[in-house]
Scaffold this motif. Structure first.
Motif, PDB file in Angstrom:
ATOM      1  N   VAL A 139       0.841  -1.205   0.000  1.00  0.00           N
ATOM      2  CA  VAL A 139       0.000   0.000   0.000  1.00  0.00           C
ATOM      3  C   VAL A 139       0.870   1.246   0.000  1.00  0.00           C
ATOM      4  O   VAL A 139       0.609   2.212  -0.721  1.00  0.00           O
ATOM      5  CB  VAL A 139      -0.926  -0.002   1.233  1.00  0.00           C
ATOM      6  N   LEU A 140       1.950   1.211   0.798  1.00  0.00           N
ATOM      7  CA  LEU A 140       2.849   2.364   0.856  1.00  0.00           C
ATOM      8  C   LEU A 140       3.547   2.548  -0.494  1.00  0.00           C
ATOM      9  O   LEU A 140       3.632   3.659  -1.022  1.00  0.00           O
ATOM     10  CB  LEU A 140       3.872   2.146   1.972  1.00  0.00           C
ATOM     11  N   LEU A 141       4.014   1.450  -1.065  1.00  0.00           N
ATOM     12  CA  LEU A 141       4.795   1.522  -2.296  1.00  0.00           C
ATOM     13  C   LEU A 141       3.954   1.977  -3.489  1.00  0.00           C
ATOM     14  O   LEU A 141       4.374   2.816  -4.270  1.00  0.00           O
ATOM     15  CB  LEU A 141       5.426   0.157  -2.591  1.00  0.00           C
ATOM     16  N   LEU A 142       2.767   1.395  -3.648  1.00  0.00           N
ATOM     17  CA  LEU A 142       2.003   1.607  -4.879  1.00  0.00           C
ATOM     18  C   LEU A 142       0.788   2.503  -4.710  1.00  0.00           C
ATOM     19  O   LEU A 142       0.086   2.784  -5.668  1.00  0.00           O
ATOM     20  CB  LEU A 142       1.558   0.245  -5.440  1.00  0.00           C
ATOM     21  N   GLY A 143       0.533   2.944  -3.462  1.00  0.00           N
ATOM     22  CA  GLY A 143      -0.740   3.606  -3.182  1.00  0.00           C
ATOM     23  C   GLY A 143      -0.854   5.023  -3.710  1.00  0.00           C
ATOM     24  O   GLY A 143      -1.922   5.499  -4.004  1.00  0.00           O
ATOM     25  N   PHE A 144       0.255   5.785  -3.799  1.00  0.00           N
ATOM     26  CA  PHE A 144       0.216   7.214  -4.122  1.00  0.00           C
ATOM     27  C   PHE A 144      -0.793   7.933  -3.248  1.00  0.00           C
ATOM     28  O   PHE A 144      -1.683   8.622  -3.719  1.00  0.00           O
ATOM     29  CB  PHE A 144      -0.042   7.435  -5.615  1.00  0.00           C
ATOM     30  N   GLY A 145      -0.607   7.734  -1.925  1.00  0.00           N
ATOM     31  CA  GLY A 145      -1.457   8.388  -0.946  1.00  0.00           C
ATOM     32  C   GLY A 145      -0.713   9.543  -0.297  1.00  0.00           C
ATOM     33  O   GLY A 145       0.314   9.996  -0.817  1.00  0.00           O
ATOM     34  N   PRO A 146      -1.216  10.003   0.852  1.00  0.00           N
ATOM     35  CA  PRO A 146      -0.598  11.156   1.524  1.00  0.00           C
ATOM     36  C   PRO A 146       0.807  10.860   2.046  1.00  0.00           C
ATOM     37  O   PRO A 146       1.542  11.794   2.358  1.00  0.00           O
ATOM     38  CB  PRO A 146      -1.565  11.443   2.678  1.00  0.00           C
ATOM     39  N   ARG A 147       1.184   9.586   2.148  1.00  0.00           N
ATOM     40  CA  ARG A 147       2.528   9.255   2.639  1.00  0.00           C
ATOM     41  C   ARG A 147       3.533   9.124   1.501  1.00  0.00           C
ATOM     42  O   ARG A 147       4.603   8.534   1.686  1.00  0.00           O
ATOM     43  CB  ARG A 147       2.474   7.932   3.427  1.00  0.00           C
ATOM     44  N   LEU A 148       3.233   9.688   0.339  1.00  0.00           N
ATOM     45  CA  LEU A 148       4.124   9.535  -0.818  1.00  0.00           C
ATOM     46  C   LEU A 148       5.573   9.951  -0.517  1.00  0.00           C
ATOM     47  O   LEU A 148       6.502   9.210  -0.855  1.00  0.00           O
ATOM     48  CB  LEU A 148       3.570  10.315  -2.014  1.00  0.00           C
ATOM     49  N   PRO A 149       5.831  11.117   0.119  1.00  0.00           N
ATOM     50  CA  PRO A 149       7.226  11.489   0.376  1.00  0.00           C
ATOM     51  C   PRO A 149       7.970  10.436   1.204  1.00  0.00           C
ATOM     52  O   PRO A 149       9.099  10.067   0.875  1.00  0.00           O
ATOM     53  CB  PRO A 149       7.104  12.802   1.148  1.00  0.00           C
ATOM     54  N   GLN A 150       7.303   9.930   2.257  1.00  0.00           N
ATOM     55  CA  GLN A 150       7.932   8.893   3.085  1.00  0.00           C
ATOM     56  C   GLN A 150       8.176   7.638   2.262  1.00  0.00           C
ATOM     57  O   GLN A 150       9.206   6.986   2.403  1.00  0.00           O
ATOM     58  CB  GLN A 150       7.034   8.552   4.291  1.00  0.00           C
ATOM     59  N   ALA A 151       7.202   7.304   1.402  1.00  0.00           N
ATOM     60  CA  ALA A 151       7.333   6.089   0.598  1.00  0.00           C
ATOM     61  C   ALA A 151       8.523   6.193  -0.354  1.00  0.00           C
ATOM     62  O   ALA A 151       9.332   5.267  -0.457  1.00  0.00           O
ATOM     63  CB  ALA A 151       6.042   5.858  -0.189  1.00  0.00           C
ATOM     64  N   VAL A 152       8.643   7.330  -1.033  1.00  0.00           N
ATOM     65  CA  VAL A 152       9.752   7.520  -1.978  1.00  0.00           C
ATOM     66  C   VAL A 152      11.080   7.489  -1.221  1.00  0.00           C
ATOM     67  O   VAL A 152      12.059   6.876  -1.665  1.00  0.00           O
ATOM     68  CB  VAL A 152       9.570   8.847  -2.739  1.00  0.00           C
ATOM     69  N   ASP A 153      11.107   8.141  -0.056  1.00  0.00           N
ATOM     70  CA  ASP A 153      12.306   8.181   0.760  1.00  0.00           C
ATOM     71  C   ASP A 153      12.733   6.760   1.156  1.00  0.00           C
ATOM     72  O   ASP A 153      13.898   6.375   1.016  1.00  0.00           O
ATOM     73  CB  ASP A 153      12.013   9.012   2.014  1.00  0.00           C
ATOM     74  N   GLU A 154      11.762   5.982   1.634  1.00  0.00           N
ATOM     75  CA  GLU A 154      12.055   4.612   2.070  1.00  0.00           C
ATOM     76  C   GLU A 154      12.550   3.771   0.889  1.00  0.00           C
ATOM     77  O   GLU A 154      13.525   3.027   1.007  1.00  0.00           O
ATOM     78  CB  GLU A 154      10.788   3.996   2.669  1.00  0.00           C
ATOM     79  N   LEU A 155      11.893   3.936  -0.275  1.00  0.00           N
ATOM     80  CA  LEU A 155      12.284   3.160  -1.448  1.00  0.00           C
ATOM     81  C   LEU A 155      13.710   3.520  -1.876  1.00  0.00           C
ATOM     82  O   LEU A 155      14.533   2.639  -2.154  1.00  0.00           O
ATOM     83  CB  LEU A 155      11.299   3.416  -2.597  1.00  0.00           C
ATOM     84  N   ALA A 156      14.011   4.830  -1.896  1.00  0.00           N
ATOM     85  CA  ALA A 156      15.338   5.278  -2.316  1.00  0.00           C
ATOM     86  C   ALA A 156      16.415   4.680  -1.405  1.00  0.00           C
ATOM     87  O   ALA A 156      17.492   4.285  -1.869  1.00  0.00           O
ATOM     88  CB  ALA A 156      15.397   6.802  -2.285  1.00  0.00           C
ATOM     89  N   THR A 157      16.117   4.600  -0.117  1.00  0.00           N
ATOM     90  CA  THR A 157      17.084   4.024   0.823  1.00  0.00           C
ATOM     91  C   THR A 157      17.228   2.528   0.599  1.00  0.00           C
ATOM     92  O   THR A 157      18.333   1.991   0.535  1.00  0.00           O
ATOM     93  CB  THR A 157      16.616   4.283   2.267  1.00  0.00           C
ATOM     94  N   LYS A 158      16.084   1.855   0.475  1.00  0.00           N
ATOM     95  CA  LYS A 158      16.111   0.393   0.434  1.00  0.00           C
ATOM     96  C   LYS A 158      16.784  -0.158  -0.821  1.00  0.00           C
ATOM     97  O   LYS A 158      17.449  -1.185  -0.760  1.00  0.00           O
ATOM     98  CB  LYS A 158      14.691  -0.160   0.554  1.00  0.00           C
ATOM     99  N   VAL A 159      16.624   0.509  -1.963  1.00  0.00           N
ATOM    100  CA  VAL A 159      17.240  -0.041  -3.175  1.00  0.00           C
ATOM    101  C   VAL A 159      18.734   0.271  -3.235  1.00  0.00           C
ATOM    102  O   VAL A 159      19.423  -0.183  -4.131  1.00  0.00           O
ATOM    103  CB  VAL A 159      16.551   0.459  -4.470  1.00  0.00           C
ATOM    104  N   ARG A 160      19.204   1.060  -2.260  1.00  0.00           N
ATOM    105  CA  ARG A 160      20.648   1.363  -2.221  1.00  0.00           C
ATOM    106  C   ARG A 160      21.283   0.796  -0.971  1.00  0.00           C
ATOM    107  O   ARG A 160      22.316   1.266  -0.519  1.00  0.00           O
ATOM    108  CB  ARG A 160      20.869   2.879  -2.263  1.00  0.00           C
ATOM    109  N   ALA A 161      20.673  -0.228  -0.370  1.00  0.00           N
ATOM    110  CA  ALA A 161      21.146  -0.737   0.920  1.00  0.00           C
ATOM    111  C   ALA A 161      22.429  -1.554   0.774  1.00  0.00           C
ATOM    112  O   ALA A 161      22.992  -2.003   1.764  1.00  0.00           O
ATOM    113  CB  ALA A 161      20.053  -1.574   1.566  1.00  0.00           C
ATOM    114  N   TRP A 162      22.894  -1.766  -0.477  1.00  0.00           N
ATOM    115  CA  TRP A 162      24.069  -2.627  -0.626  1.00  0.00           C
ATOM    116  C   TRP A 162      25.267  -1.864  -1.149  1.00  0.00           C
ATOM    117  O   TRP A 162      25.107  -0.986  -1.971  1.00  0.00           O
ATOM    118  CB  TRP A 162      23.743  -3.783  -1.575  1.00  0.00           C
TER     119      TRP A 162
END
Lengths: 357, 276
Positions: B253-276
């Motif tokens: 829901v956070l990833l694909l929802g495009f809801g009010p938590r979009l900034p947090q979602a993008v932030d979390e995604l940007a971090t997670k795909v660069r965790a290595w």
């Protein structure tokens, strides 16, 4: 058609009683399906609203939500349920008589797969159309489904037609081939489809009476009612055909003409209905069988009986679909199968016990 | 239950008497429901569709079914004064019937962009008569979004990410014109499946050709199998991501929802795909 066929003995035995019972069942189911639903409307209010409608100029000026629900949601649905059940039941009975095969149903001649292909083209292709066309899109899907159903059936008929006597055998094979082609088309389109279109397509193939607007209900119902009445007239010739194609021809039946008329009418009736509701399975197969089990194989009884049984079954299934998961709604095609199949099995088992097998 | 609801509605009506918000609201679409809660109007909700699973209170609302397969009478039986529905909601004839029964219907965007989210917040806040709460939410959203964008602009790498949607059945990869594709773009990552459009079944050779550095899946999909089961799929195991076991997971829901938590979602995604 010839007098020898018309002069068949009058139907006797249980037939009139069974038809009477079925008529009553349709009436009762119609009233019941107006009375039940997720939106609570008291019986008194329903009578009041219907009475207001019957007396013109009596309606009060203020907006009435109960009336809106009853008259523009429930009533069209109940009418569509009656037409769908009756049309599918009658078409199934005609197909079984025509193919002299108890497993035949309208799907055999490609109506359903053709409609499914048309629906898929409309659902997936709509995004390719200019926006101006999409605005008036309410009739696009039903229109495409209907057109494609009729074209597919015509192709099946052309491919299966043989010179000489009855071409039903090769028509059956042609039907199988065209069904396969249509489903390959649907498969290809579902591959191209977006996620949303795929969901729409899969819901369409489960059938629902809820998507139909009032205009669409009127169009489909009129087409189905006229077609069903014309199908009924084929009953005496189908009785003769039950003896065999050659025997029917000796009795003066124009077998080729009968085939052509039956296939065309079934395509029109089922195409119009499927266009409005999506695929609703099992009604066309089970309704004629149940009537035949109750009062024998005379098509003059089986045809109207299957129509009445189909109508009652659709009304009941739709009433359950609307209420059991309220405020959500089940696909009605699932329910016609879930209600119809056990009932059918029960009858089969009873018939087997009665004949001591 | 009904008493509690009534009391809640009354409280709401009293505290916001000037704006006269609709007391009974049905929300259709996960992001829409989330916005209603974010605007503090959750108590006005009397029903939601089956995609409304965040926040958890939303799960306790009466369900009006899947958003594309609504029932007119079902929605009306909840006696809503307002129906908030995403543009994906349907079927059209049912929405027409709902409007025909005298219920106000507001449609929301489904475009996958921060601007569309802002517009939706505005529309919903106005429809709910909560303009002030809408302003506050938008201010917070803008501030968060600026911070997220600044941070992502400073990130040095642009990893190739393959989004795999596996909710039972054959897994699908997210190509162009999907919410996943838009999210990867916003998070400064490259969609490894940009050669295809929409969600398509995952084939072994296409996965190899896409050569993702990271495989992205949803938490919900992992519950069904686990990372090891996913990486055993032919194709995935041999990709750079598969060999190094680089699998990022996020709540669907956070990833694909495009809801009010979009900034947090993008932030979390940007971090997670660069965790290595």
């Amino acid at each position: 058609m010839v007098t020898a066929v018309r002069a068949w003995p009058r139907p006797a035995g249980r037939a009139p009683a069974v038809l009477g019972i079925l008529c009553t069942a349709v009436g009762a189911a119609f009233v019941a399906s107006l009375a039940v639903g997720a939106f609570p409307i008291g019986i008194g209010r329903i009578v009041e609203i219907l009475a207001d409608m019957a007396v013109p100029g009596n309606a009060s000026g203020s907006f009435d939500q109960d009336a809106a629900v009853l008259l523009s949601i429930r009533l069209p649905r109940a009418v569509l349920a009656v037409c769908t059940g009756a049309g599918l039941g009658m078409a199934g009975a005609v197909m079984q008589g025509l193919f002299r095969n108890p497993l035949a149903d309208p799907a055999v001649i490609g109506v359903s797969s053709g409609a499914a292909l048309g629906a898929a083209i409309a659902i997936v292709g709509v995004s390719l159309l200019p926006t101006a066309f999409r605005v008036a899109g309410g009739f696009l899907l039903p229109g495409a489904a209907f057109t494609s159903a009729v074209i597919t059936t015509a192709l099946v008929y052309r491919a299966g037609r043989q010179d000489g006597a009855s071409g039903m055998h090769s028509m059956l094979l042609a039907g199988i081939a065209f069904n396969a082609i249509a489903f390959a088309g649907v498969g290809t389109l579902s591959f191209i489809a977006s996620d949303e279109q795929l969901r729409n397509l899969s819901f369409w193939s489960l059938g629902s009476l809820g998507q139909a607007s009032r205009d669409l209900v009127m169009t489909s119902s009129i087409a189905a009612a006229v077609g069903a009445l014309l199908l009924w007239r084929l009953a005496p010739a189908l009785n003769a055909l039950a003896l065999g194609a050659a025997e029917a021809a000796h009795l003066g039946v124009d077998v080729r003409g009968l085939e052509r008329r039956a296939v065309l009418l079934v395509a029109l009736v089922v195409g119009a209905l499927v266009a409005a509701t999506g695929v609703i399975s099992f009604v066309g197969l089970v309704a004629p069988h149940i009537v035949r089990l109750a009062c024998g194989p005379d098509h003059r009884i089986v045809l109207p009986g299957a129509a009445l049984f189909g109508a009652a079954l659709m009304l009941a299934a739709d009433a359950v679909a609307r209420t059991v998961a309220a405020p959500a709604e089940l696909p009605v095609g699932v329910l016609t199968t879930a209600v119809g199949a056990p009932f059918f099995l029960g009858l089969l088992l009873r018939a087997r016990r009665a004949s001591g097998l | 239950m009904r008493g509690v609801l009534l009391a809640a509605c009354l409280t709401l009506a009293v505290t916001h008497a000037s704006a006269a918000p609709p007391a009974r609201v049905v929300s259709v679409g996960g992001a829409v429901t989330e916005m209603v809660y974010a605007l503090g109007a959750g108590t006005a909700l009397v029903g939601a569709d089956s995609t409304s699973i965040h926040p958890s209170e939303a799960g306790r609302l009466p369900r009006v079914g899947y958003m594309r397969q609504l029932s007119a009478e079902g929605v009306l039986s909840l006696k809503p004064a307002l129906v908030l529905a995403t543009a994906e909601a349907g079927p059209p004839a049912v929405l027409e019937q709902i409007r025909g029964a005298g219920v106000r219907l507001e449609r929301l965007h489904v475009r996958h962009s921060p601007e569309a989210v802002r517009e939706n917040i505005r529309t919903i806040a106005d429809a709910l008569g909560r303009g002030t709460a809408g302003d506050a939410l938008l201010q917070r959203f803008d501030a968060d979004w600026r911070a997220t964008r600044t941070r992502i602009a400073g990130l040095p790498t642009r990893p190739r990410v393959l989004f795999v949607m596996a909710h039972g059945g054959a897994p699908m990869v997210g190509g162009r014109d999907t919410a996943a594709d838009a999210m990867l773009e916003l998070a400064g990552a490259a969609n490894a499946a940009s050669g295809i459009t929409g969600y398509k079944p995952l084939t072994a050779e296409a996965a190899l050709a896409a050569a993702p550095d990271v495989i992205l899946v949803t938490d919900q999909a992992l519950e069904a199998g686990g990372i090891d089961a996913l990486l055993q799929r032919p194709g995935l195991a041999l990709t750079p991501a598969g060999r190094a076991k680089r699998v990022a997971t996020m709540d669907a829901v956070l990833l694909l929802g495009f809801g009010p938590r979009l900034p947090q979602a993008v932030d979390e995604l940007a971090t997670k795909v660069r965790a290595w």
